[in-house]
Design an enzyme around this catalytic site. Sequence first.
Site, PDB file in Angstrom:
ATOM      1  CB  CYS A 159      -0.912   0.008   1.223  1.00 18.53           C
ATOM      2  SG  CYS A 159      -2.027  -1.406   1.324  1.00 18.53           S
TER       3      CYS A 159
ATOM      4  CG  LEU B  58      -1.903  -4.584  -3.855  1.00 22.10           C
ATOM      5  CD1 LEU B  58      -2.618  -4.553  -5.198  1.00 22.10           C
ATOM      6  CD2 LEU B  58      -0.415  -4.897  -4.051  1.00 22.10           C
TER       7      LEU B  58
ATOM      8  CG  ASN C 165       3.360  -0.137   2.676  1.00 22.00           C
ATOM      9  OD1 ASN C 165       2.868  -1.203   2.348  1.00 22.00           O
ATOM     10  ND2 ASN C 165       4.492   0.319   2.169  1.00 22.00           N
ATOM     11  N   GLY C 166       2.006  -2.368   5.377  1.00 24.94           N
ATOM     12  CA  GLY C 166       2.739  -3.455   6.012  1.00 24.94           C
ATOM     13  C   GLY C 166       1.973  -4.750   6.062  1.00 24.94           C
TER      14      GLY C 166
ATOM     15  CB  THR D 112      25.587  -1.202  -7.774  1.00 27.82           C
ATOM     16  OG1 THR D 112      26.972  -0.898  -7.943  1.00 27.82           O
ATOM     17  CG2 THR D 112      25.425  -2.697  -7.597  1.00 27.82           C
TER      18      THR D 112
ATOM     19  NE  ARG E 180      26.644  -0.554 -14.224  1.00 28.23           N
ATOM     20  CZ  ARG E 180      27.961  -0.590 -14.113  1.00 28.23           C
ATOM     21  NH1 ARG E 180      28.539  -1.503 -13.339  1.00 28.23           N
ATOM     22  NH2 ARG E 180      28.713   0.275 -14.777  1.00 28.23           N
TER      23      ARG E 180
END
Length: 518
Positions: free
Chosen positions: A2, A51, A76-77, A336, A339
Site C-alpha cells: 500500500c 492494494l 503499509n505493512g 549498481t 543496473r
Amino acid sequence: MCGIWGIFGYEKDSVQHCDCTFYNIRHRGPDAWRIQFDNKIKNACIGFVRLSIVDSVYGMQPMILHAYPHLTLICNGELYNFKTLGEKRKFNYETKCDVEVITQLYGQTGSIEETVKHLDGVFSFALVDTVKRKLYLARDPYGVRPLYTLETDSGVLGFSSEGKGLIEFGRKYMNGGKWKLKQFPPRSFRTYDLLDDGKVKLAETKEYYSIGDTPAFPLYVNPEDLNGDVLANIRTLLTAAVKKRLMAERRIGCLLSGGLDSSLIASLLVKLAKEVNLPYKIQSFSIGMGSSPDLVAARQVAKHLGTEHHEVIFTEDDVADCLDSVIRTLETFDITTIRASIGMYILSRYISNKTDTTVIMSGEGADELLQGYIYFRNAPSDEKAHEESLRLLKDIYLYDGQRADRTTAGHSLELRVPFLDLQFTSYILNLPIEMKRPVNGVEKHLLRTAFQDTGLIPDNILWRHKEAFSDGVASKKKSLFEILQEIAAKRIKPDSKSVLQEKYPHLPPRTTESLYYR
C-alpha cells in the site's frame, strides 16, 4: 503493498497537495484510495492507497476503530503475528486486517515503543492520537517497507511511502523555505507534538531494535523446539519464515533467478503451498537476455519443482526504452542499484500485466545476512566479516531493499522477503561468527550445507556459484553494464559532459553512465 501519505502543519487548502503529490504514489495501491482531513487536528491531511491483500471488505484505511475513536492509523505493512497477539492479549478485533493490531496494541498499552517492539512483520505507519495530540511514525527493522519525511524549519511535516509523494509539495508550496526530504530510519519510531496553532514539533526519535537482538514479540518457532543441530534449526526457521508469509487473499508467486537464494525460497513455497492446500499452482518468474545463465538455471529449478513457469526475454532496445522509468521508479542514482533493477522492473511489469499473481516472494537479504558476496572470501578475519555483514544489513534499505520494493510496487505488486525474517536473522547473527565464512571459496556454505540431501532443489543449483543479478540476466555476448554505458554515451554528447558535471559538486559523477543517472 500500500502507500501512506500525509501533510501536517500546512495552513492552505490541502486539496492542492493531493493533486500534485498524493497521486504520485497511486501505483502502490490501485484498488482504492482515500484522503481524510481530521477536524480534531488543525491543518492535518492524510491519505492512503490500497492494494488489497488481507480483508478486502473491512481493511480500508485510514482506520478508526469504535473502541479507540481518538486513534487514526495508516499503515503499509504485513504483520504476521496479529492473530497470536490478539489471542494472547484478548483483543476484540473489528476487522480481519492484520494492521489493526497496531491500534489495539497502542490502545491497550498507551506506549508506541511497546507497540512497535511486539510487531512481527514489515511496516511503515503513521498513528494519530487526538487525545494526547501526538503523531507517531515508525518503520520496520530492516526498512523493507519504505517511508520518507519532508522536514521543514516552519513546523510543517510531510510523510510518504515514496519521495515522489512529497518532492513536488516541497518545490511548489514551501515558498523558498528550508525543507529536506529524507528516508525515515529503519528500526526507529518518532513522536511529534501536534501544537494548538496547527504546527508540528519533533519530540523524540528512538531506535527500538538492534540488529541481531532476539525480538520482543512471541516467537513463531518456540526456542525450546530448536536444538544443538544448527543445520536443522536453519531449515526449521527459514521454512517458518516462508510459511508465515503465506498470509494473503491474493495469488502468491515467486521470483526465480536460478540462484541459491530464490531457488530455496521457491522450493519452500511450493512445498508449503501443497501442505496448506492453496487453491492454485505456484507461478515462478525468471528473466534474461537470450542466452543468459539465469534463464537456463531457473528453467531447471522450475521443472524440478513443478511450478507454472514464466520466462521473460528482454533486449537492448527494452533496456533503452525503460531506463528513464526505472530511475524515476527507484528514486536513486546509485549505479549498481540501477543496473540490478532493469531485469526486476521488466519482470514485475510482466507479472502485473500478464498474470493474476499479486504477492511475490524473493531471496533478498541472504547475501547480506550469510556473507554471500564474493568479496567476503577476502575478509581479513571472522570479526571483520561479521562487522561487514551487520553493516550491509543496516544499509540494505538504501540499496537492494529499495530496488526490490520500488520495482515491484511500481507495478502494484507486494514483495515478501523471508530471509529478512527477524527470528531467522537473529538466529543466524548469533551463531559463532566463524560458521558463516565462505569455505574453500564457496560463499553461503552454511546455508547450502543445511539444505544438502533434502532434495528441495537440484545439487548443481544448491552449489551454483554466486553471480550478480545484472550479470546473470545478461547474454553471453554483451554484459548489461556495457549496454547501459552505450546508452548513456548516446544520450550525453561529449561536448556537453563537462558542463553537466559542474552541476553536481556533491558526489560528482565520474563517468558518463553515472552522469546520465544523476
